[in-house]
Design a protein around this motif. Structure first.
Motif: not given
Length: 160
Positions: A119-122, A111-114
């Motif tokens: 939990d926000n890594s790919i 998610d570019a906004s975070k």
């Protein structure tokens, strides 16, 4: 010195290592460091001013030609790694196989906004990361994280 040795090891062909846990740890450390440096960059300099490579224009144009409808603000493994998408990304990546490290594994914010978090890594390959982050920068999708996390401006002491 140890980091230089680790970096030289990570540039060796993967089939030399099998499932070596030391190499996995070094890769994870290097990927996390890269993620932190990138996040610091886009929160210190306005993302529209960031140039990630000398090939940004070419990467972006090719990306939007090959993926005109991909919304890069929020991505998931399902969006990026379905059988159809994997094939499209492989063809995209081969167009940049002359670039150093184009296929290295990299962590990217989903998610570019975070900010970065587990939990926000790919996990993506480098030219995929570059294409998506260049698009996020040019299309204003990193502006929110820049505004939220940029360092406070320092007031000169004589003005206080």
């Amino acid at each position: 010195m140890e980091m230089m040795h680790g970096a030289s090891l990570l540039s060796r062909p993967a089939d030399e290592f099998g499932n070596d846990s030391l190499v996995e740890e070094m890769w994870a450390s290097k990927a996390l460091e890269h993620a932190e440096v990138h996040f610091n960059l886009i929160t210190s300099v306005h993302p529209s001013q960031v140039k990630l490579t000398p090939y940004d224009d070419q990467i972006y144009a090719t990306f939007r030609q090959d993926f005109p409808d991909l919304e890069v603000g929020r991505l998931t493994d399902d969006i990026l790694k379905s059988a159809v998408e994997k094939l499209k990304w492989r063809h995209f990546a081969e167009k940049f196989n002359k670039m150093d490290d184009y296929s290295y594994g990299t962590l990217m914010r989903a998610d570019a906004s975070k900010e970065f978090s587990p939990d926000n890594s790919i996990f993506v390959f480098r030219v995929q990361f570059l294409a998506i982050e260049i698009a996020r920068n040019r299309e204003g999708l990193n502006d929110e994280v820049y505004a939220k996390h940029r360092p406070a401006r320092k007031i000169p002491e004589e003005a206080q």
